[in-house]
Design an enzyme around this catalytic site. Structure first.
Site, PDB file in Angstrom:
ATOM      1  CG  HIS A   1      -5.066  24.248  96.765  1.00 14.01           C
ATOM      2  ND1 HIS A   1      -6.291  24.201  97.390  1.00 14.01           N
ATOM      3  CD2 HIS A   1      -4.932  25.506  96.279  1.00 14.01           C
ATOM      4  CE1 HIS A   1      -6.885  25.380  97.285  1.00 14.01           C
ATOM      5  NE2 HIS A   1      -6.078  26.180  96.622  1.00 14.01           N
TER       6      HIS A   1
ATOM      7  CE  LYS B   1      -4.429  27.604  99.108  1.00 13.03           C
ATOM      8  NZ  LYS B   1      -3.672  28.865  98.921  1.00 13.03           N
TER       9      LYS B   1
END
Length: 218
Positions: free
Chosen positions: A104, A102
Site C-alpha cells: 500500500h 509493502k
C-alpha cells in the site's frame, strides 16, 4: 593514533570487542568475540558512522547510494551516509530493504533512494561470517534496477577460513559475485594494536596467533 587504532580502542571501550574463550556459531573456540549489538547510544553510532566514512574515503570507494540490509544494516547505513556528508562533504543517498514488500502507499521493497540503472551502490554491514547478507542483498538490489554494486564495507574482517573451504567469507564473496569487501580493520590490525599497547589483551596474544595459524587466511 590512526583511525584504525582509534576504531579498535572504540570497539573495546564499547564492549563490542572482548577477549577470553568463546564458542562461535561455527563451533570453533575463539580467543576473541565481536558483538556489534553492544553499540547502543547515539554517540557510539555517530562515531561508528565516522569510521565507515573514513574507510570509504581512504579506499576511494565510489558510491552514489549506501544500502543497509534489514535490519542491522539500516542504522549503519544511515550513520555512514551522515558521516560522509559531515566529515568529507560527500553527499550520498541511502536506502534499505523491507523484509516484506509493502502493498500500500508507495509500495515496494525499498525505503529511501529509488534505485536506477547504473547507480553505484555500496552495501554497509557489520561483520561478514558466511556472506549471507551479500548473497541475499544482490538479487534484491538487481530486481529493483541494474545497479553497479561497487563494494561492501564491514567493520572487521576475521580473515578466517569458512567451514567448507580454504577461502574466507570476504574472499569467497569476491570469487562468487565480483564484489570487493572492505573492512575498517582486520584481525591482524587487532593483534598489532594489542602488541603496541593501544588496547589491553597481551595475555591473549599467543592464543590469538595460534587461532590465526589454525583457521586464518591471508
Amino acid at each position: 593514533m590512526t583511525y584504525k587504532e582509534e576504531f579498535i580502542k572504540f570497539m573495546v571501550d564499547s564492549g563490542v570487542l572482548t577477549f577470553g574463550e568463546f564458542t562461535l556459531k561455527s563451533g570453533r573456540k575463539a580467543p576473541y568475540f565481536i558483538n556489534c549489538g553492544n553499540y547502543k547510544t547515539g554517540a557510539q553510532l555517530s562515531r561508528l558512522g565516522g569510521f565507515y566514512a573514513d574507510c570509504i574515503k581512504e579506499n576511494g570507494i565510489e558510491a552514489e547510494t549506501l544500502f543497509g540490509p534489514a535490519y542491522k544494516g539500516i542504522p549503519l547505513a544511515v550513520a555512514a551516509v551522515t558521516s560522509l556528508a559531515d566529515k568529507y562533504g560527500i553527499d550520498c543517498c541511502y536506502c534499505f530493504d523491507r523484509k516484506e514488500a509493502k502493498d500500500h502507499g508507495e509500495g515496494g521493497m525499498f525505503v529511501g533512494k529509488k534505485l536506477e540503472d547504473g547507480e553505484k551502490v555500496v552495501i554497509i554491514d557489520d561483520v561478514m561470517t558466511s556472506g549471507k547478507a551479500l548473497r541475499e542483498s544482490l538479487p534484491k538490489l538487481k530486481s529493483a534496477a541494474d545497479v553497479n554494486v561497487t563494494a561492501m564495507v564491514i567493520t572487521v574482517d576475521r580473515m578466517e577460513k569458512s567451514l567448507d573451504g580454504e577461502l574466507s567469507a570476504v574472499e569467497q564473496a569476491y570469487k562468487d559475485f565480483g564484489v570487493k569487501v572492505y573492512s575498517i580493520v582486520n584481525i591482524n590490525d587487532i593483534i598489532k594494536a594489542i602488541e603496541d599497547g593501544i588496547v589491553p589483551g597481551t595475555e591473549y596474544l599467543e592464543s590469538m596467533k595460534e587461532y590465526r595459524k589454525m583457521y586464518g587466511v591471508g
